[in-house]
Design a protein around this motif. Structure first.
Motif, PDB file in Angstrom:
ATOM      1  N   PRO A 301       0.804  -1.237   0.000  1.00  0.00           N
ATOM      2  CA  PRO A 301       0.000   0.000   0.000  1.00  0.00           C
ATOM      3  C   PRO A 301       0.830   1.277   0.000  1.00  0.00           C
ATOM      4  N   ALA A 302       1.942   1.300   0.729  1.00  0.00           N
ATOM      5  CA  ALA A 302       2.782   2.497   0.740  1.00  0.00           C
ATOM      6  C   ALA A 302       3.357   2.768  -0.642  1.00  0.00           C
ATOM      7  N   ALA A 303       3.735   1.709  -1.348  1.00  0.00           N
ATOM      8  CA  ALA A 303       4.235   1.871  -2.715  1.00  0.00           C
ATOM      9  C   ALA A 303       3.128   2.373  -3.634  1.00  0.00           C
ATOM     10  N   GLY A 304       1.909   1.875  -3.448  1.00  0.00           N
ATOM     11  CA  GLY A 304       0.779   2.360  -4.239  1.00  0.00           C
ATOM     12  C   GLY A 304       0.555   3.851  -4.035  1.00  0.00           C
ATOM     13  N   ASP A 305       0.652   4.306  -2.779  1.00  0.00           N
ATOM     14  CA  ASP A 305       0.530   5.742  -2.488  1.00  0.00           C
ATOM     15  C   ASP A 305       1.610   6.541  -3.202  1.00  0.00           C
ATOM     16  N   ALA A 306       2.868   6.047  -3.136  1.00  0.00           N
ATOM     17  CA  ALA A 306       3.984   6.763  -3.752  1.00  0.00           C
ATOM     18  C   ALA A 306       3.814   6.840  -5.272  1.00  0.00           C
ATOM     19  N   LEU A 307       3.389   5.736  -5.875  1.00  0.00           N
ATOM     20  CA  LEU A 307       3.178   5.739  -7.323  1.00  0.00           C
ATOM     21  C   LEU A 307       2.053   6.693  -7.718  1.00  0.00           C
ATOM     22  N   ALA A 308       0.982   6.698  -6.929  1.00  0.00           N
ATOM     23  CA  ALA A 308      -0.136   7.593  -7.230  1.00  0.00           C
ATOM     24  C   ALA A 308       0.306   9.053  -7.166  1.00  0.00           C
ATOM     25  N   THR A 309       1.109   9.391  -6.163  1.00  0.00           N
ATOM     26  CA  THR A 309       1.609  10.760  -6.034  1.00  0.00           C
ATOM     27  C   THR A 309       2.470  11.132  -7.231  1.00  0.00           C
ATOM     28  N   HIS A 310       3.305  10.207  -7.665  1.00  0.00           N
ATOM     29  CA  HIS A 310       4.181  10.508  -8.807  1.00  0.00           C
ATOM     30  C   HIS A 310       3.371  10.632 -10.093  1.00  0.00           C
ATOM     31  N   LEU A 311       2.414   9.749 -10.313  1.00  0.00           N
ATOM     32  CA  LEU A 311       1.601   9.845 -11.524  1.00  0.00           C
ATOM     33  C   LEU A 311       0.862  11.175 -11.569  1.00  0.00           C
ATOM     34  N   ALA A 312       0.400  11.643 -10.403  1.00  0.00           N
ATOM     35  CA  ALA A 312      -0.318  12.917 -10.357  1.00  0.00           C
ATOM     36  C   ALA A 312       0.579  14.095 -10.711  1.00  0.00           C
ATOM     37  N   SER A 313       1.897  13.922 -10.528  1.00  0.00           N
ATOM     38  CA  SER A 313       2.829  15.019 -10.799  1.00  0.00           C
ATOM     39  C   SER A 313       3.277  15.086 -12.256  1.00  0.00           C
ATOM     40  N   LEU A 314       2.977  14.048 -13.031  1.00  0.00           N
ATOM     41  CA  LEU A 314       3.425  13.997 -14.427  1.00  0.00           C
ATOM     42  C   LEU A 314       2.481  14.801 -15.330  1.00  0.00           C
ATOM     43  N   PRO A 315       2.968  15.259 -16.469  1.00  0.00           N
ATOM     44  CA  PRO A 315       2.084  15.958 -17.414  1.00  0.00           C
ATOM     45  C   PRO A 315       0.879  15.095 -17.772  1.00  0.00           C
TER      46      PRO A 315
END
Length: 412
Positions: A301-315
């Motif tokens: 779950p922590a990795a899922g949170d981190a990936l979601a945050t990064h995807l939100a930061s991409l164009p």
């Protein structure tokens, strides 16, 4: 070697001590050791520490697991991956010294790594815990130079306990009497466990938010501790979570007496594959030329949170997931944070892994957390389906380091 024990994981140190003694105790002859435990960020933090130390001109051994494409990745001798010839000789020697006794694959290969490190000159040794800490095969160093505990979250509950406090107790097992420990961002209940054990052992702590902190400001990494402030480039490893990993590496380097140049090398020179890695070449990329293809091995779950945050930061770009997971993981917990960032998910089974989750089961779980999901036979087929539907999409292959390793091998 895998036939020497009926289980892949069987946490105890008795077998490791026995074999190490038969090998003349290489664990006592290592260059100064930095020992890392935690749930998320161990590999990235270790990669940054290695980059910083090497940037300062130091020769560094590094041990990590699991490997992605080939076993040699686990053992880096004075900066270079171990050769086939050296690895074969080491494994043969350890196999003979073990003399047919029961021992797990991870235990005997860890002993081989320690033997290699003891025989090769270097200034530092980086040891990454395989699972847990207290009973992990790497936890045989009496007096490391430094320990590091990266963020702890729920994972491997079948081995480490059902609560964060229980898991923290296992991870904190790497603390040693009088040895400083860098502690990354932690939930309160985790920090309480670490602080209590450190107090019993007289182990000084360098705790995120108390003794050091790191944050992004105006496209720069700002690090601050009691010795002052550093203004550094952002980590070249992508993702907001790498700010905290960089902070842990910098805290460790500063404690060991390294200067700003080493800290800058840590954040600009580190490379760690399958951690939000952009794939830019290879057969898989060439099969879908309009697709922006990413790969990540996170699986909790922590990795899922981190990936979601990064995807939100991409164009902005339509994002699709190709996901394969093991049946020992919290699949819903991993996928839930990602649900709002993906058009759909294509589920696959991981080839060659006995513990793989069937593709249809992964798809069912994805649907249960609100995602549109399909089951596919393999990654190339899933990618072809997505490319036909959205030829300019962003695709993230995720869910398991084992799947990530397979992709890196097949994609060259």
């Amino acid at each position: 070697m895998m036939a020497l024990h009926p289980k892949i994981i069987d946490l105890t140190l008795d077998r490791v001590w026995r074999l190490l003694h038969a090998l003349d105790d290489p664990q006592d002859k290592l260059p100064p050791v930095i020992h890392l435990a935690g749930t998320n960020g161990k590999g990235s933090t270790q990669a940054m520490l290695r980059a910083g130390l090497e940037g300062a001109g130091k020769r560094v051994h590094a041990y990590t697991s699991p490997h992605l494409a080939r076993f040699h990745e686990r053992i880096r001798l004075a900066g270079e991956l171990i050769t086939e010839e050296a690895l074969t000789a080491l494994l043969d020697e350890c196999y003979r010294a073990n003399d047919g006794e029961t021992i797990t694959y991870f235990e005997i290969t860890t002993c081989a790594a320690l033997l290699a490190f003891a025989r090769t000159p270097a200034e530092y040794t980086l040891l990454e815990v395989g699972l847990g800490g207290r009973l992990d095969a790497t936890n045989v160093i009496e007096a490391p130079a430094l320990t590091v505990i990266t963020p702890i979250s729920l994972d491997h509950q079948q081995f480490l306990g059902d609560t964060l406090a229980e898991i923290a107790g296992e991870k904190a097992g790497i603390l040693k009497r009088g040895v400083p420990c860098v502690v990354g961002p932690q939930p309160d209940e985790v920090l309480e466990v670490i602080e209590a054990r450190a107090a019993r052992l007289g182990a000084p702590l360098l705790v995120h938010g108390q003794h050091w902190t790191a944050w992004e400001e105006r496209g720069r990494l700002i690090y601050q501790d009691e010795n002052g402030l550093l203004d550094l480039p952002l980590p070249n490893l992508p993702g907001a979570h790498q700010i905290g990993n960089a902070g842990m590496a910098i805290a460790g380097l500063r404690h060991l007496g390294f200067d700003e140049a080493a800290c800058e090398a840590a954040v600009t020179m580190a490379f760690w594959p399958a951690r939000m890695q952009r794939l830019r070449s290879g057969p898989l990329v060439e099969s879908a030329p309009g697709i922006e293809l990413w790969l990540d091995g996170g699986h909790n779950p922590a990795a899922g949170d981190a990936l979601a945050t990064h995807l939100a930061s991409l164009p902005a770009r339509p994002t699709y997931l190709i996901c394969g997971m093991l049946n020992t993981k919290d699949i819903a917990g991993f996928l839930r944070p990602l649900a709002s960032h993906a058009v759909s998910l294509d589920a696959v089974s991981i080839p060659g892994e006995a513990a793989t989750l069937p593709a249809e089961t992964t798809a069912e779980v994805a649907r249960s957390v609100g995602m549109t999901a399909h089951a596919d036979a393999d990654v190339p087929g899933a990618l072809a389906r997505i490319a036909a539907e959205a030829p300019e999409a962003r695709v993230l292959i995720c869910g398991s380091l084992y799947l990530a390793g397979r992709i890196l091998r097949e994609n060259g």
